[in-house]
Design a protein around this motif. Structure first.
Motif, PDB file in Angstrom:
ATOM      1  N   THR A  56      15.632  -9.422   4.801  1.00 44.01           N
ATOM      2  CA  THR A  56      16.283  -8.336   4.077  1.00 44.01           C
ATOM      3  C   THR A  56      16.087  -8.583   2.588  1.00 44.01           C
ATOM      4  N   VAL A  57      15.633  -7.531   1.894  1.00 43.38           N
ATOM      5  CA  VAL A  57      15.276  -7.655   0.486  1.00 43.38           C
ATOM      6  C   VAL A  57      15.816  -6.464  -0.304  1.00 43.38           C
ATOM      7  N   PRO A  58      16.595  -6.710  -1.374  1.00 45.10           N
ATOM      8  CA  PRO A  58      16.987  -5.628  -2.272  1.00 45.10           C
ATOM      9  C   PRO A  58      15.932  -5.485  -3.377  1.00 45.10           C
ATOM     10  N   LEU A  59      15.151  -4.437  -3.306  1.00 51.02           N
ATOM     11  CA  LEU A  59      14.063  -4.221  -4.260  1.00 51.02           C
ATOM     12  C   LEU A  59      14.573  -3.490  -5.493  1.00 51.02           C
ATOM     13  N   ALA A  60      14.119  -3.942  -6.671  1.00 51.15           N
ATOM     14  CA  ALA A  60      14.614  -3.386  -7.930  1.00 51.15           C
ATOM     15  C   ALA A  60      13.609  -2.482  -8.622  1.00 51.15           C
ATOM     16  N   GLU A  61      12.343  -2.539  -8.232  1.00 53.30           N
ATOM     17  CA  GLU A  61      11.320  -1.708  -8.879  1.00 53.30           C
ATOM     18  C   GLU A  61      11.116  -0.430  -8.062  1.00 53.30           C
ATOM     19  N   VAL A  62      11.303   0.713  -8.728  1.00 51.42           N
ATOM     20  CA  VAL A  62      11.189   2.001  -8.052  1.00 51.42           C
ATOM     21  C   VAL A  62       9.940   2.717  -8.560  1.00 51.42           C
ATOM     22  N   THR A  63       8.893   2.684  -7.738  1.00 49.24           N
ATOM     23  CA  THR A  63       7.671   3.453  -8.002  1.00 49.24           C
ATOM     24  C   THR A  63       7.269   4.098  -6.687  1.00 49.24           C
ATOM     25  N   LEU A  64       6.428   5.108  -6.738  1.00 49.17           N
ATOM     26  CA  LEU A  64       5.989   5.739  -5.495  1.00 49.17           C
ATOM     27  C   LEU A  64       5.221   4.755  -4.618  1.00 49.17           C
ATOM     28  N   ASP A  65       4.397   3.913  -5.234  1.00 46.18           N
ATOM     29  CA  ASP A  65       3.628   2.946  -4.451  1.00 46.18           C
ATOM     30  C   ASP A  65       4.542   1.936  -3.767  1.00 46.18           C
ATOM     31  N   LYS A  66       5.579   1.476  -4.455  1.00 44.13           N
ATOM     32  CA  LYS A  66       6.517   0.525  -3.852  1.00 44.13           C
ATOM     33  C   LYS A  66       7.359   1.218  -2.782  1.00 44.13           C
ATOM     34  N   LEU A  67       7.725   2.474  -3.008  1.00 42.61           N
ATOM     35  CA  LEU A  67       8.459   3.224  -1.983  1.00 42.61           C
ATOM     36  C   LEU A  67       7.610   3.459  -0.747  1.00 42.61           C
ATOM     37  N   LYS A  68       6.305   3.578  -0.918  1.00 41.10           N
ATOM     38  CA  LYS A  68       5.404   3.751   0.234  1.00 41.10           C
ATOM     39  C   LYS A  68       5.514   2.551   1.163  1.00 41.10           C
ATOM     40  N   ASN A  69       5.644   1.346   0.595  1.00 43.08           N
ATOM     41  CA  ASN A  69       5.860   0.156   1.434  1.00 43.08           C
ATOM     42  C   ASN A  69       7.155   0.283   2.224  1.00 43.08           C
ATOM     43  N   ALA A  70       8.191   0.818   1.593  1.00 39.71           N
ATOM     44  CA  ALA A  70       9.496   0.938   2.228  1.00 39.71           C
ATOM     45  C   ALA A  70       9.538   2.042   3.280  1.00 39.71           C
ATOM     46  N   ILE A  71       8.653   3.019   3.143  1.00 37.78           N
ATOM     47  CA  ILE A  71       8.592   4.146   4.086  1.00 37.78           C
ATOM     48  C   ILE A  71       7.195   4.147   4.699  1.00 37.78           C
ATOM     49  N   PRO A  72       6.968   3.295   5.708  1.00 34.63           N
ATOM     50  CA  PRO A  72       5.618   3.096   6.219  1.00 34.63           C
ATOM     51  C   PRO A  72       4.982   4.334   6.857  1.00 34.63           C
ATOM     52  N   THR A  73       5.774   5.291   7.288  1.00 31.04           N
ATOM     53  CA  THR A  73       5.199   6.505   7.876  1.00 31.04           C
ATOM     54  C   THR A  73       4.914   7.566   6.820  1.00 31.04           C
ATOM     55  N   GLY A  74       5.263   7.291   5.566  1.00 33.47           N
ATOM     56  CA  GLY A  74       4.982   8.220   4.473  1.00 33.47           C
ATOM     57  C   GLY A  74       3.522   8.160   4.057  1.00 33.47           C
ATOM     58  N   THR A  75       3.126   9.119   3.244  1.00 35.41           N
ATOM     59  CA  THR A  75       1.743   9.191   2.774  1.00 35.41           C
ATOM     60  C   THR A  75       1.735   9.446   1.267  1.00 35.41           C
ATOM     61  N   ILE A  76       0.957   8.641   0.547  1.00 30.13           N
ATOM     62  CA  ILE A  76       0.761   8.870  -0.892  1.00 30.13           C
ATOM     63  C   ILE A  76      -0.360   9.889  -1.046  1.00 30.13           C
ATOM     64  N   VAL A  77      -0.090  10.930  -1.813  1.00 23.71           N
ATOM     65  CA  VAL A  77      -1.095  11.949  -2.128  1.00 23.71           C
ATOM     66  C   VAL A  77      -1.283  11.909  -3.640  1.00 23.71           C
ATOM     67  N   GLU A  78      -2.529  11.794  -4.084  1.00 17.95           N
ATOM     68  CA  GLU A  78      -2.802  11.681  -5.507  1.00 17.95           C
ATOM     69  C   GLU A  78      -3.832  12.713  -5.934  1.00 17.95           C
ATOM     70  N   ASP A  79      -3.537  13.365  -7.046  1.00 23.13           N
ATOM     71  CA  ASP A  79      -4.491  14.291  -7.667  1.00 23.13           C
ATOM     72  C   ASP A  79      -5.294  13.458  -8.664  1.00 23.13           C
ATOM     73  N   THR A  80      -6.552  13.212  -8.350  1.00 23.70           N
ATOM     74  CA  THR A  80      -7.368  12.323  -9.175  1.00 23.70           C
ATOM     75  C   THR A  80      -7.662  12.898 -10.551  1.00 23.70           C
ATOM     76  N   THR A  81      -7.649  14.206 -10.682  1.00 21.58           N
ATOM     77  CA  THR A  81      -7.935  14.786 -12.000  1.00 21.58           C
ATOM     78  C   THR A  81      -6.744  14.666 -12.950  1.00 21.58           C
ATOM     79  N   SER A  82      -5.530  14.871 -12.433  1.00 19.85           N
ATOM     80  CA  SER A  82      -4.343  14.797 -13.297  1.00 19.85           C
ATOM     81  C   SER A  82      -3.668  13.430 -13.256  1.00 19.85           C
ATOM     82  N   GLY A  83      -3.952  12.654 -12.218  1.00 26.50           N
ATOM     83  CA  GLY A  83      -3.295  11.352 -12.056  1.00 26.50           C
ATOM     84  C   GLY A  83      -1.904  11.457 -11.458  1.00 26.50           C
ATOM     85  N   LYS A  84      -1.473  12.660 -11.104  1.00 25.59           N
ATOM     86  CA  LYS A  84      -0.142  12.842 -10.516  1.00 25.59           C
ATOM     87  C   LYS A  84      -0.156  12.378  -9.064  1.00 25.59           C
ATOM     88  N   LYS A  85       1.017  11.897  -8.611  1.00 22.14           N
ATOM     89  CA  LYS A  85       1.170  11.390  -7.246  1.00 22.14           C
ATOM     90  C   LYS A  85       2.424  11.968  -6.619  1.00 22.14           C
TER      91      LYS A  85
END
Length: 175
Positions: free
Chosen positions: A61-90
């Protein structure tokens, strides 16, 4: 007599699939939970004559302090990161069909004591195939830091030997 040099305090550095999980807030906790069934025979009635292992659970059990979409993806393994390569938005999309197996996204979780040099694996804890199986709650409050707790659960790794199918504590390079 006890040995004071064996008393440990300090935090763990965590990697999941080789990626640093970042800062924690509140420490992490390793737990081993064996499950046994009683062996009974008529001669002794309800007195247990032996116990047989029926299952084991290894959790971290780990209390994570860094909140980013990439770190949240680890926490939600069934989620999917979608990135717009032209704008850099995720964005992180959430919602899967029932029956999705987590073993496909299982990764090695390593806890390494921060007070030891990187090459000293003597107190490392390694879950061979770990998945996050807990609820993810993101508290946003005016007077409180956002920390989200995740629980990793070890899955069986059939490439390992009996007695070491879930995890190892110590230097894994010892054969």
């Amino acid at each position: 007599m006890g040995d004071i040099s064996n008393v440990q305090i300090g935090v763990q550095n965590l990697t999941y699939g080789g990626e640093d999980l970042g800062h924690t807030n509140g420490g992490c906790e390793f737990a081993y939970e064996p499950e046994y069934t009683d062996i009974l025979v008529d001669l002794y009635g309800n007195t247990v004559v032996d116990k047989a292992l029926t299952g084991e659970v290894v959790r971290v059990t780990v209390p994570l302090a860094e909140v980013t979409l990439d770190k949240l993806k680890n926490a939600i393994p069934t989620g999917t990161i979608v990135e717009d390569t032209t704008s850099g938005k995720k964005k992180l999309t959430i919602g899967s069909t029932a029956g999705k197996r987590l073993s496909a996204s299982a990764k090695e979780l390593v806890l390494h004591p921060s007070w030891l040099p990187a090459e000293d694996k003597s107190f490392d804890i390694k879950l061979h195939k770990a998945v996050i199986t807990s609820e993810v709650a993101l508290p946003y409050r005016k007077d409180e830091q956002t920390v989200y707790e995740v629980e990793f659960t070890a899955l069986i790794d059939e490439t390992k030997q009996d007695g070491g199918l879930l995890a190892v504590i110590g230097d894994d390079s010892i054969v």
